[in-house]
Design an enzyme around this catalytic site. Sequence first.
Site, PDB file in Angstrom:
ATOM      1  N   ASN A 158       0.793  -1.235   0.000  1.00  0.00           N
ATOM      2  CA  ASN A 158       0.000   0.000   0.000  1.00  0.00           C
ATOM      3  C   ASN A 158       0.827   1.287   0.000  1.00  0.00           C
ATOM      4  O   ASN A 158       0.321   2.341  -0.362  1.00  0.00           O
ATOM      5  CB  ASN A 158      -1.040   0.000   1.133  1.00  0.00           C
ATOM      6  CG  ASN A 158      -0.431  -0.060   2.508  1.00  0.00           C
ATOM      7  OD1 ASN A 158       0.756  -0.321   2.658  1.00  0.00           O
ATOM      8  ND2 ASN A 158      -1.229   0.169   3.520  1.00  0.00           N
ATOM      9  N   GLU A 253       5.234  -3.742  11.725  1.00  0.00           N
ATOM     10  CA  GLU A 253       3.929  -3.082  11.773  1.00  0.00           C
ATOM     11  C   GLU A 253       2.987  -3.936  10.951  1.00  0.00           C
ATOM     12  O   GLU A 253       3.173  -4.104   9.751  1.00  0.00           O
ATOM     13  CB  GLU A 253       4.073  -1.655  11.223  1.00  0.00           C
ATOM     14  CG  GLU A 253       2.937  -0.763  11.659  1.00  0.00           C
ATOM     15  CD  GLU A 253       1.886  -0.718  10.597  1.00  0.00           C
ATOM     16  OE1 GLU A 253       0.884  -1.449  10.746  1.00  0.00           O
ATOM     17  OE2 GLU A 253       2.052   0.018   9.623  1.00  0.00           O
ATOM     18  N   CYS A 287      -3.281   0.472   6.975  1.00  0.00           N
ATOM     19  CA  CYS A 287      -3.316  -0.170   8.293  1.00  0.00           C
ATOM     20  C   CYS A 287      -3.975   0.753   9.301  1.00  0.00           C
ATOM     21  O   CYS A 287      -4.574   0.300  10.262  1.00  0.00           O
ATOM     22  CB  CYS A 287      -1.914  -0.560   8.731  1.00  0.00           C
ATOM     23  SG  CYS A 287      -0.792   0.811   8.685  1.00  0.00           S
TER      24      CYS A 287
HETATM   25  O1  G3H Z   1      -0.739   1.140   6.000  1.00  0.00           O
HETATM   26  C1  G3H Z   1      -0.052   1.530   6.923  1.00  0.00           C
HETATM   27  C2  G3H Z   1       0.552   2.865   6.908  1.00  0.00           C
HETATM   28  O2  G3H Z   1       1.595   2.925   7.831  1.00  0.00           O
HETATM   29  C3  G3H Z   1      -0.484   3.941   7.182  1.00  0.00           C
HETATM   30  O3  G3H Z   1       0.038   5.174   6.864  1.00  0.00           O
HETATM   31  O4  G3H Z   1      -1.634   6.585   8.062  1.00  0.00           O
HETATM   32  O5  G3H Z   1      -0.067   7.564   6.394  1.00  0.00           O
HETATM   33  O6  G3H Z   1      -1.918   6.082   5.650  1.00  0.00           O
HETATM   34  P1  G3H Z   1      -0.956   6.414   6.721  1.00  0.00           P
END
Ligand code: G3H
Length: 478
Positions: A158, A253, A287
């Site tokens: 992602n 993570e 996430c």
């Molecule tokens: O998908 C996991 C990422 O660490 C979320 O990052 O809050 O900038 O979308 P974000």
Amino acid sequence: DGDVFKYYAQGHWNKSSSGKSVPIINPSTRKTQFKVQACTQEEVNRVMESAKTAQKSWAKTPLWKRAELLHKAAAILKEHKAPIAECLVKEIAKPAKDAVSEVVRSGDLVSYCAEEGVRILGEGKLLVSDSFPGNDRTKYCLSSKIPLGVVLAIPPFNYPVNLAVSKIAPALIAGNSIVLKPPTQGAVAALHMVHCFHLSGFPKDLISCVTGKGSEIGDFLTMHSGVNCISFTGGDTGIAISKKAGMIPLQMELGGKDACIVLEDADLDLAAANMVKGGFSYSGQRCTAVKVVLVMESVANTLVKKINDKVAKLTVGPPENDSDITPVVTESSANFIEGLVMDAKEKGATFCQEYKREGNLIWPLLLDNVRPDMRIAWEEPFGPVLPVIRIKSVDEGINHCNASNFGLQGCVFTRDINKAMLISDAMETGTVQINSAPSRGPDHFPFQGLKDSGIGSQGITNSINMMTKIKTTVINLP
Ligand code: G3H
């Protein structure tokens, strides 16, 4: 074989001796968009060997020079934002504007990392012995931070660029070398990003990027004796990696089920706007997406209506058109989401919109009156589906949040800061946002998950520190 993107090792672009490739399927067309090399275990061995040697001299390179190269890479990355963003659009169906933002954010992250590294690695610590009982002032202990060695970086689909540089830049500024294994979807964007580091003039062998099948090189990489640290972002695979990895620092993570508690006194317009942004941006494939709304019964009807009004305005279509909702990353992901939706349907959830799917494209869906016996109350869809659970008390909301095996972020909407603080303390998550949807950034903030959401803390400062160890020298006076 010009069709297959080469992998990066020994300072140049290479074909794998396997003669095999891995296809990257465009989520929108569901056709092969690109191909990358299927690297072999021998190639991984060679990369590990050279990363080890390169790290030794990199650790001796002055800190200011390491920072200078990172600043250069950041600038080149931003100059190349258009072609990299185009890959993100084709490989992971990220909406065009968000794809550009990902690259710009990555450049900023690399620069900030260089600056922060100079600050925090440029100073050490001095302890004197006479503060501990029984000691005279005869020992001077000097501590500084030294690199770990070879850092293995495994980012998810992602954020193939941003979550790669959030591992690469801290590792490099701290004097480590990097072996990057990009996600298959997003691998070509990652290779372009690596090319920007290549153009910046980093020493050959310091950065390598191997592509290939998880089944062939996945465990081989994570269990490799040459790896001194793993920084991983992704799903359940992380749990398996943590069990198999050796005695090395891990930064993990692994997703979340971020709950959003809405109290009776909340600003419901603000809450609804954040639910929609938090729940549906990049089609819920974050996430930190809002993954369950826990709203007090008395304001639930109003909140649900406000959310629905905004959902109706979301555009659905291809990422090239900058649609809000775009196809999810793979067919199996779409099938998984559909499974959660069907389960909720059988068990009596209220469908605020009709469920609609074409290929990997799933229309945004709010599910009201979700109950704890439904899978969607607990599992993360990683798609544009948002469940609402109506609660009778704040404790019911906190208990639901804490019963999850995840503990990434959470949020609470209320005008009462005292209540918000108490709820924040009670929520077993790495971060609680008051009056905003969860989010990782700004990228220098600490970012961490409790329970199955992760190990360690990220954010620029924490990542730099995590990728070092303390070395002390004690001067003993006669
Ligand atoms: O998908 C996991 C990422 O660490 C979320 O990052 O809050 O900038 O979308 P974000």
